[in-house]
Structures are given as C-alpha cells and as structure tokens.
Design an enzyme around this catalytic site. Structure first.
Site, PDB file in Angstrom:
ATOM      1  N   GLU A   1      -8.845  -1.562  14.219  1.00 25.38           N
ATOM      2  CA  GLU A   1      -9.238  -2.556  13.212  1.00 25.38           C
ATOM      3  C   GLU A   1      -8.087  -3.508  12.904  1.00 25.38           C
ATOM      4  O   GLU A   1      -6.984  -3.079  12.607  1.00 25.38           O
ATOM      5  CB  GLU A   1      -9.647  -1.805  11.940  1.00 25.38           C
TER       6      GLU A   1
ATOM      7  N   SER B   1     -10.863  -6.740   7.939  1.00 25.42           N
ATOM      8  CA  SER B   1     -12.106  -6.333   7.292  1.00 25.42           C
ATOM      9  C   SER B   1     -12.515  -7.448   6.348  1.00 25.42           C
ATOM     10  O   SER B   1     -11.673  -8.152   5.778  1.00 25.42           O
ATOM     11  CB  SER B   1     -11.979  -4.977   6.613  1.00 25.42           C
TER      12      SER B   1
ATOM     13  N   ARG C   1      -0.514  -5.925  12.603  1.00 23.22           N
ATOM     14  CA  ARG C   1      -1.478  -5.268  13.512  1.00 23.22           C
ATOM     15  C   ARG C   1      -1.986  -6.219  14.579  1.00 23.22           C
ATOM     16  O   ARG C   1      -2.163  -5.841  15.733  1.00 23.22           O
ATOM     17  CB  ARG C   1      -2.676  -4.761  12.706  1.00 23.22           C
TER      18      ARG C   1
ATOM     19  N   ARG D   1       0.028   2.642  12.715  1.00 24.84           N
ATOM     20  CA  ARG D   1      -0.505   1.343  12.270  1.00 24.84           C
ATOM     21  C   ARG D   1      -0.498   1.116  10.764  1.00 24.84           C
ATOM     22  O   ARG D   1      -1.050   0.132  10.289  1.00 24.84           O
ATOM     23  CB  ARG D   1      -1.915   1.152  12.813  1.00 24.84           C
ATOM     24  N   HIS D   2       0.103   2.034  10.016  1.00 30.23           N
ATOM     25  CA  HIS D   2       0.159   1.856   8.568  1.00 30.23           C
ATOM     26  C   HIS D   2       1.573   1.598   8.076  1.00 30.23           C
ATOM     27  O   HIS D   2       2.487   2.371   8.349  1.00 30.23           O
ATOM     28  CB  HIS D   2      -0.398   3.092   7.853  1.00 30.23           C
TER      29      HIS D   2
ATOM     30  N   ARG E   1       0.858  -1.191   0.000  1.00 32.61           N
ATOM     31  CA  ARG E   1       0.000   0.000   0.000  1.00 32.61           C
ATOM     32  C   ARG E   1       0.893   1.241   0.000  1.00 32.61           C
ATOM     33  O   ARG E   1       1.731   1.396   0.902  1.00 32.61           O
ATOM     34  CB  ARG E   1      -0.881   0.050   1.265  1.00 32.61           C
TER      35      ARG E   1
ATOM     36  N   GLU F   1       0.976   4.036   1.198  1.00 32.76           N
ATOM     37  CA  GLU F   1       0.450   4.949   2.223  1.00 32.76           C
ATOM     38  C   GLU F   1       1.356   6.174   2.289  1.00 32.76           C
ATOM     39  O   GLU F   1       2.572   6.034   2.388  1.00 32.76           O
ATOM     40  CB  GLU F   1       0.458   4.275   3.602  1.00 32.76           C
TER      41      GLU F   1
HETATM   42  O1  4AD Z   1      -9.137  -3.291   5.262  1.00 32.49           O
HETATM   43  P1  4AD Z   1      -8.280  -3.793   4.152  1.00 32.49           P
HETATM   44  O2  4AD Z   1      -7.768  -2.794   3.203  1.00 32.49           O
HETATM   45  O3  4AD Z   1      -9.135  -4.912   3.409  1.00 32.49           O
HETATM   46  C1  4AD Z   1      -8.737  -5.613   2.316  1.00 32.49           C
HETATM   47  O4  4AD Z   1      -7.631  -5.618   1.846  1.00 32.49           O
HETATM   48  C2  4AD Z   1      -9.788  -6.538   1.802  1.00 32.49           C
HETATM   49  N1  4AD Z   1      -9.355  -7.100   0.533  1.00 32.49           N
HETATM   50  C3  4AD Z   1     -10.032  -7.631   2.804  1.00 32.49           C
HETATM   51  C4  4AD Z   1     -11.155  -8.517   2.440  1.00 32.49           C
HETATM   52  O5  4AD Z   1     -10.985  -9.717   2.327  1.00 32.49           O
HETATM   53  N2  4AD Z   1     -12.304  -7.958   2.299  1.00 32.49           N
HETATM   54  O6  4AD Z   1      -7.057  -4.594   4.759  1.00 32.49           O
HETATM   55  C5  4AD Z   1      -7.256  -5.709   5.589  1.00 32.49           C
HETATM   56  C6  4AD Z   1      -6.434  -5.590   6.863  1.00 32.49           C
HETATM   57  C7  4AD Z   1      -6.800  -4.429   7.766  1.00 32.49           C
HETATM   58  O7  4AD Z   1      -7.870  -4.749   8.606  1.00 32.49           O
HETATM   59  C8  4AD Z   1      -5.515  -4.210   8.539  1.00 32.49           C
HETATM   60  O8  4AD Z   1      -5.387  -5.133   9.604  1.00 32.49           O
HETATM   61  C9  4AD Z   1      -4.474  -4.537   7.511  1.00 32.49           C
HETATM   62  O9  4AD Z   1      -5.079  -5.358   6.532  1.00 32.49           O
HETATM   63  N3  4AD Z   1      -3.956  -3.328   6.882  1.00 32.49           N
HETATM   64  C10 4AD Z   1      -2.739  -2.792   7.146  1.00 32.49           C
HETATM   65  N4  4AD Z   1      -1.762  -3.173   7.992  1.00 32.49           N
HETATM   66  C11 4AD Z   1      -0.627  -2.434   8.021  1.00 32.49           C
HETATM   67  N5  4AD Z   1      -0.437  -1.365   7.223  1.00 32.49           N
HETATM   68  C12 4AD Z   1      -1.377  -0.959   6.341  1.00 32.49           C
HETATM   69  N6  4AD Z   1      -1.140   0.067   5.546  1.00 32.49           N
HETATM   70  C13 4AD Z   1      -2.600  -1.681   6.280  1.00 32.49           C
HETATM   71  N7  4AD Z   1      -3.726  -1.579   5.532  1.00 32.49           N
HETATM   72  C14 4AD Z   1      -4.517  -2.584   5.913  1.00 32.49           C
END
Ligand code: 4AD
Length: 467
Positions: free
Chosen positions: A389, A392, A441, A246-247, A238, A240
């Site tokens: 979170e 998801s 996380r 947490r990112h 990502r 970011e």
């Molecule tokens: O909420 P996210 O973006 O959901 C998805 O990627 C969907 N495809 C999931 C699905 O099956 N519907 O990311 C899922 C999880 C988040 O809840 C968080 O725990 C983690 O990935 N996450 C990160 N962890 C660390 N750094 C980041 N930049 C994150 N972005 C998401």
C-alpha cells in the site's frame, strides 16, 4: 574558477581548462615517490586528480606528492589544476577526464578511524555476500544509519535522495497545474486525527495534545472553508511500536483533498493522472539516478498501465480465494495477502500499480463515506505498488449527523480539534474526498528497495531518534 565535477568532460579537457574543485577524497593511490592519484567525489560524480613531480622540476614538488599520499579517505580536499584527457580509459570514476594538479589543499582531514568503509557501503549486497564477509564486510543498515552523515555520501544514497526530491516536486507541479494549491496544516493538534492509539502525546501549555497523525481533519476543514482543491506535503507522526520494513514514526505525507461533484472515482482519476505522470517523469528524466540505484540494488522496471486498473475489494478477495487464500470478506488484508494479490494482479493484468476500492466500512476510519447502496461497504480505496500500500483515500462524510454517529460507533474521542472539525460540517460542507500517500514508501517501492529507512534521510522508528 570553481568547477562542478559533473561538468568536467571532453570539452574542458580539449580546452585545457584551469579549474578549482572541492570534494571528498574517495581513493588515494601512489606510484613511487613521483606520482600520486586522488579520486575526488562530489555528489554522484567523481574525478581522478593526478599529481606528478617531474625529475627536471616540472609538475608539482615531491613534497606535494608526499602530502597527497598522506591524505586520509573522506577528508575534504581542494585541488587546483588543468583538465586533461587520461592516457588510459578511466574505470573507477564517473568522469572520463582527469585533473592535472598544480596545488592541493586539505580543508578538513579525517583523523579518526571511520566507522565503516564507504566502498563497502556502496557495494551491492550480492557482492558483499560473495566476499564471504572478509574483504568487504557487509555494512549493516543500523551501522550505516548511526553514521548517516557518512553513509549519505554513497552515490546510491545521493541518487535515492534525488529521486525522493523529484517525486515531491512532480507531485506539487502536477497538482498545481490542475488548480490545486498547497496549504500547511498544524502539526501540533489537540488529539488523534485518525483514531487509533499510534499518537505521540505531548503537553501543550498544560493541555493534552499530540503530534498530527495526518493532516486529515484540517485539509477537510480547508475544503469546508471553500478552498476547493488543496494539497499538503509535510511530516506525519505515528507512534508505531512494531518495527517493519515500511513503518516509520515520522514520514512525509503527500495529502490531497478536493471537492468532488458526484463520485469518489474523481479522486481515483486524479491519482491515475498524477502517479502515471510521476512514474513517467522518473523513468524518462531520472535514468542516471535510477541506473545508479539499480546497479547496487537491482530491481525490475515498474510496470503500469496508462489507465490504472481498478478492482473492487470483493474482486480482490475473490482472486485471493481462487488462488487458495481465504480472507474474511469484511476484514482487512494483511501484508502477506496484499503481496499475494499484487502478484496475482501482475500475472493477470500485467501491472504493478492498481487501485482496490469499495472497502468494508468496518476497516476504514470513521470519517469515510459509506456506499449509498450498501453501508457495509465504503466509498474508499487503497492504491498498491509492487504489492504494498502506498495510498489510502476516500470520499468523506459531509453530513454532520452521520459523522457524529460514525464517530460514536468507532469510539472516537471528540475533544478539542475533533469537536471543532465535527462542528465545521454544520457550516454546510460540500461533497469531498481525498487521499494520503507516504513519500518514502512511494520511492522505496518504485525503486524496489527493501526498507523505507533507506529513503528517509534521518529515519525515526521505535528504537531510533538519532542522528
Ligand atoms: O493509510 P493512512 O494512515 O491514511 C491516512 O492518513 C488518511 N488520512 C489518508 C486519507 O486521505 N484518507 O496513511 C496514508 C499513507 C499510507 O498509504 C502509507 O503510504 C503512508 O501514508 N504511511 C506510512 N508511511 C511510513 N510509515 C508509516 N508508519 C506510515 N503509515 C502510513
């Protein structure tokens, strides 16, 4: 013979076992010209090695004592000696026995000034503050991460990495026992998989491409391909731009996708069993590692229920409202609101772990199935740990026309991978759903750590691509 420091105990001392041990020199002390002590660290364990030169020529030579005294901290050292009981109880080592050294050898001597003192990195934050920054200057996270190969040597970091491993293994083991199997999805893909701008673009043989933001499209195509129950453990990218606790720009995704028979609650049931089993495993089988982490970064044990609490998004919004926080009932929760809800839920239900479901469709990705009774809401959920979170998930749209319409409404660019994914629904897709969790996380929050970078071995963020 070669020995593991963690295996050295009363039995070896009683037997006077002769051993060969290699470790990092954590501490070097001397007592006159005739004695030296070297504490060797190996993983989460440490042992005191004693070099004594006897006046009558017994023990080691004076030169060997002098050599031990000249060792520098963190050098790689090998000793040969006999395991023995100490005269006085040992306080600064994990092992309660010592090694009476016959030979000592330095494999790799540290000749430069280390960027920080490892003892300072191993001290609790509270202690560093109390010292007024004089004797034990607090080592900042950036300094530690810049020199991660050194920083990783602290017992706490060793323990964190082991906990991370345990979560990953338990995740795979539990799912395998429920008939899921592991697949790998491509990390080089033709375009964004989640929508949104946080993608790392690249050029793939002259074509625009990117690093996968998630295994989302491919894990769904696996289900459409008849795989029924799959999981993916792997890197997720990502781009970011904001730096938060947490990112990360690269993290380990724990993804699941499954056929569902009727309801997205089947996915929630799986999460319930899976995460409760992970928490139990950590609490029961990783007491040692958790104890180490806890002594440097104190945290409250996690509270969770055997049957995970499920609240609807509307109920969550209502709880916040009653506590004085007004949120847009059709908008998303911000970090502060999530944390507050976490506190409210803990007070009312006594759990740090809960599922919030039936989110407004407007705040979910285009592939999320709207609720049958009210399409303004969706068959989706987030899972929270200590007010943040970690997961998801949702039921996915399996009807081609509906997906195309949602993609258009959400402004999704339907090129290459995306168009193949959308077309795959026309092969006849079963009802399915799944979720994605972020491994770093999960560990950060389980252990009550303040920053996801402490869990990633080599974290990547908008300002860090090294080491
Ligand atoms: O909420 P996210 O973006 O959901 C998805 O990627 C969907 N495809 C999931 C699905 O099956 N519907 O990311 C899922 C999880 C988040 O809840 C968080 O725990 C983690 O990935 N996450 C990160 N962890 C660390 N750094 C980041 N930049 C994150 N972005 C998401």
């Amino acid at each position: 013979s070669w020995a593991e420091v963690s295996d050295l105990g009363a039995e070896a001392a009683a037997a006077g076992r002769a051993v060969l041990v290699r470790g990092f020199a954590q501490e070097i002390r001397s007592l006159g010209k005739m004695m030296a002590f070297v504490v060797l660290r190996q993983g989460m364990s440490s042992v005191q090695c004693v070099l004594a030169a006897g006046a009558d020529g017994a023990g080691v030579s004076k030169q060997m004592v002098a050599f031990a005294k000249s060792l520098t901290k963190e050098s790689t050292v090998e000793v040969e000696g006999v395991v023995a009981f100490p005269k006085e109880p040992l306080v600064s080592t994990t092992q309660q026995v010592e090694i009476h050294v016959r030979k000592i050898h330095c494999i790799n001597r540290v000749t430069t000034t280390l960027p920080f003192n490892l003892e300072d990195a191993a001290r609790s934050d509270a202690e560093s503050e109390n010292s007024g920054g004089k004797q034990s200057p607090h080592v900042g996270l950036d300094t530690r991460l810049n020199n991660r190969a050194l920083d990783l040597r602290t017992r706490t970091n060793q323990a964190i990495q082991r906990i991370r491993h345990e979560v990953k293994m338990k995740f795979k083991e539990f799912l395998s026992s429920k008939g899921f199997y592991e697949i790998d999805t491509p990390k080089l893909i033709g375009g964004s998989s989640e929508g949104g701008a946080d993608v790392f673009d690249l050029v793939y043989h002259g074509q625009p491409a990117c690093l996968a933001q998630s295994p989302q499209l491919h894990k769904q195509m696996a289900i459409i391909g008849g795989c029924r129950r799959v999981f993916v453990v792997g890197p997720v990218f990502r781009a970011e731009t904001s730096r938060t606790h947490r990112h990360l720009c690269e993290f380990t995704g724990l993804d699941v996708e499954m056929e569902i028979m009727e309801h997205y609650f089947e996915v929630c049931d799986l999460i319930d069993g899976l995460f409760v089993s992970i928490f139990k495993h950590l609490t029961e089988k990783c007491k040692y590692e958790l104890g180490i982490i806890n002594s440097q970064y104190p945290f409250e044990p996690l509270k969770y229920l055997d049957q995970t609490l499920r609240l609807t998004y509307e109920e969550g919004i209502q709880m916040l409202k009653e506590a004085g926080t007004e949120m847009d009932p059709m908008g998303d929760l911000n970090t502060e609101a999530e944390r507050k809800l976490g506190r409210l839920v803990k007070e009312k239900y006594g759990t740090d772990f809960f599922i919030l479901h039936r989110y407004p469709s407007a705040v979910r990705p285009f592939y999320t199935m709207p609720c049958y009774d009210n399409p303004a809401y969706s068959n989706s959920f987030d899972v929270f740990l200590r007010g943040e979170e970690i997961i998801s998930g949702a039921q996915r749209i399996h009807i081609p026309g509906m997906l195309a319409k949602r993609a258009q409404e959400c402004g999704v660019d339907a090129s290459t991978t995306m168009s193949a994914y959308m077309e795959s629904l026309s092969f006849g897709a079963p009802l399915h759903g799944g979720f994605g969790a972020g491994l770093e996380r999960v560990v950060m929050l389980f252990c009550g750590l303040g920053n996801v970078r402490m869990v990633s071995m080599f974290p990547r963020d908008s300002r860090r691509i090294s080491p």
